[in-house]
Motif scaffolding. Structure first.
Motif: not given
Length: 425
Positions: A195-222
């Protein structure tokens, strides 16, 4: 789980239409840091001198926040939190001199300091005043002053963080933002090499997850859940290649996003509807005035306490019945962006109290994009789309028939007749 997040980040970084490549690596992004800092210095100086005024419109703050809202999709709607809402008297930094000075002190402290302790202390100080309507959205200002200390903030970022970590961070409270910030710093430290020291990078990742472009990995071991997630990730990768071609050819039409909104505004008014223009777009120039001219300045039934209100206010165009004030139709114009955020905003509307009067939800986009949109809707993340009965309204049909509809049309039937139901077939 660590390996899955690593896989997600690697795929996301290579995505030409994701926020990493389309915004974080954008040359103009760094230029805006300097102009936004200068703009905030002016805000502080005017507040100190007592010349800031008692209105957001036309203020130095509006200039700064508008420049942030123009920072591509991730900051769309950043100005909504600062728009003066007279009936609610929020945010209470315009007509309350003491609160205005406290807000100026926050900005001044963060402009002058360069340590995490000072910034967090300044946030606690402003939080202690409990200024009505002034919450963590201010973090978007602070991000451009301290990008390695303060992550950006909006609804999608919060949703993305909760999906990725299993947390339950809520909107609107500084203490929730600060807790999320600690979690983001830990995540960023773990994956800083990607990522980067600039938190805009991880902010962008979270934005793309929250807006639906990507789905988050499953939290459970399934194993089944993991395979479904990997299949979705693979489908996003295939779609990204198509989007790269779309982005390269986005000037295929001379129509602009604002132009299409203007068409829909004028058409809605001529059909006898009240019209709402997205809160962050109302001041855009259009014809001889502004896009919001002749439109509603307050969206009936959507206060700050209404679930999903912030998202609904950012829908590009809404048509409302003049007598009941209920939303009849919603339009999302997708000129050169992806459909993800638009679908999320429509979902917030469809699940809300205004849904009972809703007769039509439309994605308005270039004629050639319909095939790509239908491909995207095959993803598991969009399994609810068929229930929403969203329709695809091509630019070409709108341009060709809008004048006839304006003159002879009645209700939504003419618009429905030139659009097509979107189903992932």
């Amino acid at each position: 789980m660590t390996d899955l997040i690593r896989d997600l980040i690697l795929r996301w970084r290579d995505d030409p239409a994701g926020t990493y490549q389309s915004w974080f690596l954008w040359d103009e992004r760094l230029k805006n840091f300097r102009s936004i800092r200068r703009g905030l210095q002016l805000v502080v100086a005017e507040i100190a001198a007592g010349t800031f005024g008692v209105a957001y419109r036309g203020s130095s703050l509006e200039t700064v926040v508008h420049s942030i809202a123009e920072q591509r999709q991730i900051f769309k709607g950043a100005d909504h939190a600062f728009l003066w809402k007279p009936k609610l008297r929020i945010p209470d930094i315009y007509e309350n001199p003491a609160n205005q000075k406290a807000f100026g002190q926050l900005l001044d402290t963060c402009l002058c300091c360069n340590t995490e302790e000072h910034v967090v202390s300044a946030i606690h100080a402003i939080d202690a005043r409990k200024i009505k309507g002034l919450g963590p959205a201010v973090a978007n200002l602070l991000y451009f002053l301290h990008p390695t200390i303060m992550p950006p903030f909006n609804t999608a970022i919060v949703k993305g963080y909760n999906a990725l970590t299993g947390s339950k961070v809520k909107l609107g409270r500084w203490e929730e933002y600060l807790a999320m910030r600690q979690g983001i710093l830990k995540l960023n430290a773990t994956y800083r090499a990607l990522l980067s020291n600039d938190l805009g990078a991880i902010g962008g990742l979270l934005f793309d997850l929250g807006s639906g472009r990507y789905t988050a990995p499953p939290l459970e071991d399934n194993e089944t859940a993991r395979k479904l997630w990997e299949a979705d990730l693979h489908q996003v990768r295939e779609q990204s290649a198509k989007e790269a071609r779309t982005l390269a050819a986005e000037r295929e039409t001379d129509h602009t996003h604002t132009e299409i909104q203007g068409w829909l505004r004028d058409l809605g008014l001529s059909l006898g509807y009240d019209v709402w223009i997205a809160a962050n777009d109302r001041s855009r120039p259009w014809q001889d005035g502004k896009l919001g001219d002749g439109c509603l300045s307050v969206l009936p039934g959507f206060t700050t306490e209404t679930q999903g209100a912030e998202s609904v206010r950012l829908i590009d165009v809404l048509w409302l019945d003049q007598e009941s004030h209920r939303i009849v139709a919603a339009f999302e114009v997708e000129h050169s962006t992806t459909i993800y955020s638009g679908i999320v905003r429509m979902l917030d509307l469809a699940l809300g109290s205004a849904a009972q009067a809703l007769e039509g939800m439309f994605l308005v986009a270039p004629d050639k994009r319909e095939i790509d949109v239908r491909e995207q809707l095959k993803r598991p993340a969009f399994s609810r789309i068929a229930d929403l009965k969203v329709r695809y309204l091509p630019y070409g049909a709108l341009e060709k028939d809008r004048e006839a509809i304006r003159r002879f049309g009645h209700g939504l039937k003419p618009i429905q007749s030139i659009s097509h139901l979107l189903t992932p077939v």
